[in-house]
Write a protein that holds these residues in place. Structure first.
Motif, PDB file in Angstrom:
ATOM      1  N   ALA A 143      16.640  19.103   8.260  1.00 54.24           N
ATOM      2  CA  ALA A 143      16.819  18.376   9.514  1.00 54.24           C
ATOM      3  C   ALA A 143      18.273  18.477   9.976  1.00 54.24           C
ATOM      4  N   ALA A 144      19.201  18.455   9.025  1.00 60.17           N
ATOM      5  CA  ALA A 144      20.621  18.561   9.355  1.00 60.17           C
ATOM      6  C   ALA A 144      20.930  19.929   9.958  1.00 60.17           C
ATOM      7  N   VAL A 145      20.279  20.973   9.417  1.00 57.77           N
ATOM      8  CA  VAL A 145      20.479  22.325   9.949  1.00 57.77           C
ATOM      9  C   VAL A 145      19.942  22.408  11.373  1.00 57.77           C
ATOM     10  N   ARG A 146      18.757  21.843  11.600  1.00 61.90           N
ATOM     11  CA  ARG A 146      18.180  21.855  12.941  1.00 61.90           C
ATOM     12  C   ARG A 146      19.041  21.076  13.921  1.00 61.90           C
ATOM     13  N   ALA A 147      19.562  19.933  13.460  1.00 62.72           N
ATOM     14  CA  ALA A 147      20.398  19.097  14.326  1.00 62.72           C
ATOM     15  C   ALA A 147      21.692  19.822  14.686  1.00 62.72           C
ATOM     16  N   GLN A 152      24.753  22.726  18.951  1.00 60.85           N
ATOM     17  CA  GLN A 152      25.409  23.925  19.470  1.00 60.85           C
ATOM     18  C   GLN A 152      24.785  24.357  20.789  1.00 60.85           C
ATOM     19  N   VAL A 153      23.451  24.317  20.833  1.00 63.98           N
ATOM     20  CA  VAL A 153      22.748  24.707  22.051  1.00 63.98           C
ATOM     21  C   VAL A 153      23.104  23.768  23.190  1.00 63.98           C
ATOM     22  N   ALA A 154      23.145  22.458  22.892  1.00 60.39           N
ATOM     23  CA  ALA A 154      23.472  21.463  23.906  1.00 60.39           C
ATOM     24  C   ALA A 154      24.880  21.659  24.447  1.00 60.39           C
ATOM     25  N   ALA A 155      25.752  22.185  23.601  1.00 59.84           N
ATOM     26  CA  ALA A 155      27.136  22.415  24.002  1.00 59.84           C
ATOM     27  C   ALA A 155      27.313  23.765  24.701  1.00 59.84           C
ATOM     28  N   GLY A 156      26.217  24.487  24.877  1.00 59.32           N
ATOM     29  CA  GLY A 156      26.289  25.778  25.548  1.00 59.32           C
ATOM     30  C   GLY A 156      26.759  26.901  24.648  1.00 59.32           C
ATOM     31  N   GLU A 157      26.758  26.658  23.344  1.00 62.71           N
ATOM     32  CA  GLU A 157      27.198  27.674  22.390  1.00 62.71           C
ATOM     33  C   GLU A 157      26.006  28.522  21.931  1.00 62.71           C
ATOM     34  N   THR A 158      26.292  29.711  21.448  1.00 64.64           N
ATOM     35  CA  THR A 158      25.258  30.581  20.910  1.00 64.64           C
ATOM     36  C   THR A 158      25.181  30.383  19.403  1.00 64.64           C
ATOM     37  N   PRO A 159      24.074  29.823  18.916  1.00 63.50           N
ATOM     38  CA  PRO A 159      23.950  29.550  17.482  1.00 63.50           C
ATOM     39  C   PRO A 159      23.998  30.830  16.650  1.00 63.50           C
ATOM     40  N   ASP A 160      24.561  30.728  15.464  1.00 63.82           N
ATOM     41  CA  ASP A 160      24.604  31.844  14.528  1.00 63.82           C
ATOM     42  C   ASP A 160      23.333  31.782  13.692  1.00 63.82           C
ATOM     43  N   ASN A 161      22.304  32.516  14.106  1.00 58.70           N
ATOM     44  CA  ASN A 161      21.024  32.455  13.408  1.00 58.70           C
ATOM     45  C   ASN A 161      21.101  32.948  11.972  1.00 58.70           C
ATOM     46  N   GLN A 162      21.978  33.909  11.721  1.00 63.09           N
ATOM     47  CA  GLN A 162      22.120  34.400  10.353  1.00 63.09           C
ATOM     48  C   GLN A 162      22.668  33.302   9.449  1.00 63.09           C
ATOM     49  N   ALA A 163      23.638  32.554   9.965  1.00 63.28           N
ATOM     50  CA  ALA A 163      24.205  31.454   9.185  1.00 63.28           C
ATOM     51  C   ALA A 163      23.150  30.390   8.932  1.00 63.28           C
ATOM     52  N   MET A 164      22.305  30.149   9.950  1.00 63.66           N
ATOM     53  CA  MET A 164      21.237  29.170   9.792  1.00 63.66           C
ATOM     54  C   MET A 164      20.235  29.636   8.734  1.00 63.66           C
ATOM     55  N   MET A 165      19.908  30.926   8.760  1.00 71.51           N
ATOM     56  CA  MET A 165      18.977  31.468   7.775  1.00 71.51           C
ATOM     57  C   MET A 165      19.549  31.324   6.368  1.00 71.51           C
ATOM     58  N   ALA A 170      19.506  28.664   1.088  1.00 69.06           N
ATOM     59  CA  ALA A 170      20.184  27.870   0.067  1.00 69.06           C
ATOM     60  C   ALA A 170      19.433  26.561  -0.195  1.00 69.06           C
ATOM     61  N   ILE A 171      18.910  25.965   0.873  1.00 68.32           N
ATOM     62  CA  ILE A 171      18.150  24.715   0.734  1.00 68.32           C
ATOM     63  C   ILE A 171      16.897  24.960  -0.089  1.00 68.32           C
ATOM     64  N   ARG A 172      16.221  26.056   0.208  1.00 70.74           N
ATOM     65  CA  ARG A 172      15.004  26.384  -0.523  1.00 70.74           C
ATOM     66  C   ARG A 172      15.303  26.692  -1.981  1.00 70.74           C
ATOM     67  N   ASP A 173      16.366  27.428  -2.227  1.00 76.54           N
ATOM     68  CA  ASP A 173      16.741  27.755  -3.606  1.00 76.54           C
ATOM     69  C   ASP A 173      17.068  26.485  -4.387  1.00 76.54           C
TER      70      ASP A 173
END
Length: 206
Positions: A143-147, A152-165, A170-173
Motif C-alpha cells: 500500500a505504501a508503494v502504491r501511495a 508522484q502522479v498527483a504531482a505531475g511526475e513520471t513514476p519510475d516503474n522499474q523502481a516500483m517493481m 523486495a516485499i515479496r521476497d
C-alpha cells in the motif's frame, strides 16, 4: 525474465488510479465486470444509498465506454485489479464508508491468501494465526508503494516503474522469508511450487 514481467503487470494493475477489488467471478470467466456488477460488489462491503448507486454506476459506465473507445488502456479500463476504489468513486462515498470498504477488502485479501496457501500446503490452525501478521505486513508495504506512486502522479511526475517493481519484488521476497519461519521444509517447497499468481494473493496480486 518471467518474474520481471509478472511484477510489471502487478504494478500497472495495482497502482492504477481506476482499480476495483478483484472478484472470483471475474477471474473465473476471464472477462471484466460490468458496471452493475462493480456497484454490486461495493455494496457487499458497504450499504449504498440510491443516489450513490446512481453516481457510482455512471462513473463505471463512463469508464467502460472510455475503455471501449481506446481511452481506458486495456480490458476493463484499468478496473481489473487491486483493492483501491477509483478516486471518483471515493468522492461519492462518506469517509466512514471508505474506511469500512477498505477494512472489508483487506480482510478479503488476508482470508484469500491464507486459503490459497492452505490449499497447497495444508496449514495448521496455529500456522494460520502466525501467517496473518506476515500478510498484513506485506499489504501495508505494498500500500505504501502504491501511495508513493499515486503521490508522484498527483504531482505531475513520471513514476519510475522499474523502481516500483524492485520494491514489490523486495516485499515479496521478504514475505517468503517470513513464511520460512512458520512453514516446515516440505510446506515451503510446496508453497514455492505454487503458480506465482497464487503465492501471496491479496490486493493487487499480494
Amino acid at each position: 525474465m518471467n518474474r520481471r514481467i509478472f511484477f510489471a503487470s502487478l504494478i500497472l494493475v495495482a497502482v492504477s488510479s481506476l482499480v476495483m477489488v478483484p472478484t472470483l467471478m471475474a477471474q473465473q470467466r476471464g472477462t471484466p465486470l460490468t458496471p452493475e456488477e462493480r456497484v454490486a460488489n461495493i455494496e457487499k462491503a458497504i450499504k449504498l444509498t440510491a443516489d450513490q448507486k446512481t453516481q457510482i454506476l455512471k462513473i463505471y459506465t463512463d469508464a467502460a465506454a472510455n475503455a471501449q473507445s481506446g481511452g481506458g488502456g486495456g480490458r476493463g479500463g484499468g478496473f481489473m485489479g487491486g483493492g483501491m476504489l477509483p478516486a471518483a468513486v471515493e468522492k461519492a462515498l462518506t469517509p466512514d464508508q471508505v474506511k469500512k470498504y477498505n477494512a472489508f477488502t483487506r480482510q478479503q485479501s488476508i482470508d484469500g491468501t491464507i486459503t490459497r496457501i492452505n490449499e497447497a500446503v495444508t496449514l495448521t490452525d496455529d500456522q494460520k494465526k502466525k501467517i496473518v501478521p506476515i500478510i498484513e505486513k506485506q499489504l501495508d508495504a505494498q500500500a505504501a508503494v502504491r501511495a508513493e506512486r499515486a503521490k508522484q502522479v498527483a504531482a505531475g511526475e513520471t513514476p519510475d516503474n522499474q523502481a516500483m517493481m524492485d520494491k514489490m519484488t523486495a516485499i515479496r521476497d521478504e514475505m517468503v522469508k517470513s513464511l520460512g519461519t512458520v512453514l516446515n521444509k516440505d510446506q515451503l517447497e510446496k508453497y514455492n511450487a505454487m503458480p506465482r499468481g497464487g503465492r501471496g494473493g491479496g490486493r493487487g496480486g499480494q
